[in-house]
Design a protein around this motif. Sequence first.
Motif, PDB file in Angstrom:
ATOM      1  N   UNK A   4      16.548  10.944  35.641  1.00  0.00           N
ATOM      2  CA  UNK A   4      16.018   9.766  34.977  1.00  0.00           C
ATOM      3  C   UNK A   4      17.107   8.723  34.908  1.00  0.00           C
ATOM      4  N   UNK A   5      16.838   7.527  35.425  1.00  0.00           N
ATOM      5  CA  UNK A   5      17.809   6.439  35.380  1.00  0.00           C
ATOM      6  C   UNK A   5      17.463   5.537  34.213  1.00  0.00           C
ATOM      7  N   UNK A   6      18.344   5.447  33.246  1.00  0.00           N
ATOM      8  CA  UNK A   6      18.113   4.668  32.043  1.00  0.00           C
ATOM      9  C   UNK A   6      18.402   3.197  32.328  1.00  0.00           C
ATOM     10  N   UNK A 182      10.534  13.893  36.855  1.00  0.00           N
ATOM     11  CA  UNK A 182      11.494  12.823  37.098  1.00  0.00           C
ATOM     12  C   UNK A 182      10.852  11.453  36.973  1.00  0.00           C
ATOM     13  N   UNK A 183      11.676  10.471  36.672  1.00  0.00           N
ATOM     14  CA  UNK A 183      11.270   9.064  36.655  1.00  0.00           C
ATOM     15  C   UNK A 183      12.373   8.310  37.386  1.00  0.00           C
ATOM     16  N   UNK A 184      12.037   7.689  38.524  1.00  0.00           N
ATOM     17  CA  UNK A 184      13.083   7.166  39.398  1.00  0.00           C
ATOM     18  C   UNK A 184      12.741   5.804  39.974  1.00  0.00           C
ATOM     19  N   UNK A 185      13.728   5.234  40.685  1.00  0.00           N
ATOM     20  CA  UNK A 185      13.527   4.053  41.502  1.00  0.00           C
ATOM     21  C   UNK A 185      13.174   4.498  42.918  1.00  0.00           C
ATOM     22  N   UNK A 186      12.956   3.540  43.831  1.00  0.00           N
ATOM     23  CA  UNK A 186      12.493   3.840  45.188  1.00  0.00           C
ATOM     24  C   UNK A 186      13.504   4.614  46.011  1.00  0.00           C
ATOM     25  N   UNK A 187      14.789   4.450  45.716  1.00  0.00           N
ATOM     26  CA  UNK A 187      15.831   5.094  46.516  1.00  0.00           C
ATOM     27  C   UNK A 187      15.688   6.614  46.563  1.00  0.00           C
ATOM     28  N   UNK A 188      15.016   7.185  45.566  1.00  0.00           N
ATOM     29  CA  UNK A 188      14.850   8.631  45.526  1.00  0.00           C
ATOM     30  C   UNK A 188      13.623   9.113  46.302  1.00  0.00           C
ATOM     31  N   UNK A 189      12.781   8.190  46.727  1.00  0.00           N
ATOM     32  CA  UNK A 189      11.533   8.579  47.383  1.00  0.00           C
ATOM     33  C   UNK A 189      11.764   8.685  48.886  1.00  0.00           C
ATOM     34  N   UNK A 190      12.087   9.900  49.326  1.00  0.00           N
ATOM     35  CA  UNK A 190      12.320  10.165  50.739  1.00  0.00           C
ATOM     36  C   UNK A 190      11.926  11.606  51.044  1.00  0.00           C
ATOM     37  N   UNK A 191      11.912  11.962  52.325  1.00  0.00           N
ATOM     38  CA  UNK A 191      11.453  13.291  52.724  1.00  0.00           C
ATOM     39  C   UNK A 191      12.302  14.400  52.123  1.00  0.00           C
ATOM     40  N   UNK A 192      13.609  14.209  52.069  1.00  0.00           N
ATOM     41  CA  UNK A 192      14.484  15.265  51.544  1.00  0.00           C
ATOM     42  C   UNK A 192      14.187  15.549  50.074  1.00  0.00           C
ATOM     43  N   UNK A 193      14.078  14.499  49.275  1.00  0.00           N
ATOM     44  CA  UNK A 193      13.799  14.683  47.860  1.00  0.00           C
ATOM     45  C   UNK A 193      12.399  15.239  47.644  1.00  0.00           C
ATOM     46  N   UNK A 194      11.448  14.779  48.466  1.00  0.00           N
ATOM     47  CA  UNK A 194      10.085  15.255  48.312  1.00  0.00           C
ATOM     48  C   UNK A 194       9.977  16.738  48.657  1.00  0.00           C
ATOM     49  N   UNK A 195      10.670  17.145  49.717  1.00  0.00           N
ATOM     50  CA  UNK A 195      10.633  18.555  50.105  1.00  0.00           C
ATOM     51  C   UNK A 195      11.282  19.427  49.035  1.00  0.00           C
ATOM     52  N   UNK A 196      12.379  18.940  48.470  1.00  0.00           N
ATOM     53  CA  UNK A 196      13.055  19.683  47.397  1.00  0.00           C
ATOM     54  C   UNK A 196      12.142  19.800  46.182  1.00  0.00           C
ATOM     55  N   UNK A 197      11.470  18.715  45.844  1.00  0.00           N
ATOM     56  CA  UNK A 197      10.560  18.683  44.705  1.00  0.00           C
ATOM     57  C   UNK A 197       9.408  19.659  44.898  1.00  0.00           C
ATOM     58  N   UNK A 198       8.774  19.607  46.060  1.00  0.00           N
ATOM     59  CA  UNK A 198       7.625  20.468  46.332  1.00  0.00           C
ATOM     60  C   UNK A 198       8.040  21.931  46.405  1.00  0.00           C
ATOM     61  N   UNK A 199       9.123  22.216  47.115  1.00  0.00           N
ATOM     62  CA  UNK A 199       9.563  23.605  47.253  1.00  0.00           C
ATOM     63  C   UNK A 199       9.929  24.223  45.910  1.00  0.00           C
ATOM     64  N   UNK A 200      10.564  23.423  45.056  1.00  0.00           N
ATOM     65  CA  UNK A 200      10.911  23.922  43.724  1.00  0.00           C
ATOM     66  C   UNK A 200       9.648  24.235  42.938  1.00  0.00           C
ATOM     67  N   UNK A 201       8.654  23.385  43.047  1.00  0.00           N
ATOM     68  CA  UNK A 201       7.393  23.618  42.340  1.00  0.00           C
ATOM     69  C   UNK A 201       6.705  24.878  42.858  1.00  0.00           C
ATOM     70  N   UNK A 202       6.679  25.054  44.188  1.00  0.00           N
ATOM     71  CA  UNK A 202       6.037  26.227  44.774  1.00  0.00           C
ATOM     72  C   UNK A 202       6.755  27.511  44.378  1.00  0.00           C
ATOM     73  N   UNK A 203       8.064  27.422  44.227  1.00  0.00           N
ATOM     74  CA  UNK A 203       8.861  28.602  43.902  1.00  0.00           C
ATOM     75  C   UNK A 203       8.767  28.987  42.434  1.00  0.00           C
ATOM     76  N   UNK A 204       8.803  27.997  41.566  1.00  0.00           N
ATOM     77  CA  UNK A 204       8.941  28.267  40.127  1.00  0.00           C
ATOM     78  C   UNK A 204       7.656  28.169  39.315  1.00  0.00           C
ATOM     79  N   UNK A 205       6.640  27.525  39.868  1.00  0.00           N
ATOM     80  CA  UNK A 205       5.407  27.351  39.102  1.00  0.00           C
ATOM     81  C   UNK A 205       4.344  28.343  39.579  1.00  0.00           C
ATOM     82  N   UNK A 206       3.746  29.031  38.630  1.00  0.00           N
ATOM     83  CA  UNK A 206       2.678  29.969  38.942  1.00  0.00           C
ATOM     84  C   UNK A 206       1.350  29.230  38.807  1.00  0.00           C
TER      85      UNK A 206
END
Length: 208
Positions: A4-6, A182-206
């Motif tokens: 989160x960017x304040x 997360x709450x971010x600006x556009x700089x964080x919206x890319x394939x690498x961050x999206x893949x990390x976000x999705x993979x973490x959700x698939x791994x940790x969320x039932x």
Amino acid sequence: MIKLLNIYSTSFWKLIQKLFKSKGEGLLLVGKMMMVILLVVGKSEGRAQEVEALRVGDYVPKDFWNQKVKIYNQGDTSVIELSKYRGKSLLIDFWASWCGYCVQGFPKLVEIQEGYRNHLNILLVNSSYTKDTFNKIHTMRNAILRENDLTTAFMDDYFIQLFPHGPIPHYVWINPKGRIAGITFREFVNERMMEEFINKNLKNENIN
């Protein structure tokens, strides 16, 4: 990790001043930006009596998925229930038709949506304070929303209460359990961050 960017932090304003110092416009620009942010957030806080604003780590309200919103999609409008987006990672993008920087980010969102469609939903949100109407959105010079399956809510008064903000574009990352990741600006919206976000959700969320 998505952070989160304040926008009120001292470091943020120092960065803005540094970027424009060479042009002698730093203090004037910062002053104008602060006025805009305070006006927008002030309006949001005025409506937040009905819906409590959310922060990173919070869960969306229990009735979030039952809310109905007006959407624009490739020239058509309809009212949908947010349950349509339940069960997958969700990226919300606040934008306006007069925000060129917002619209410049849409091609990347189209690519991301196509690449991660099985695990990700993307919803653009155009809040009522932007003064955008169907006609303003449909007749934008950039035809990307007319020609691509990228859905936007418009004339919104609900999302802005949950996620009051200043500058746009403004992105909210929600995991399949409805938790604000997360709450971010556009700089964080890319394939690498999206893949990390999705993979973490698939791994940790039932997901049931």
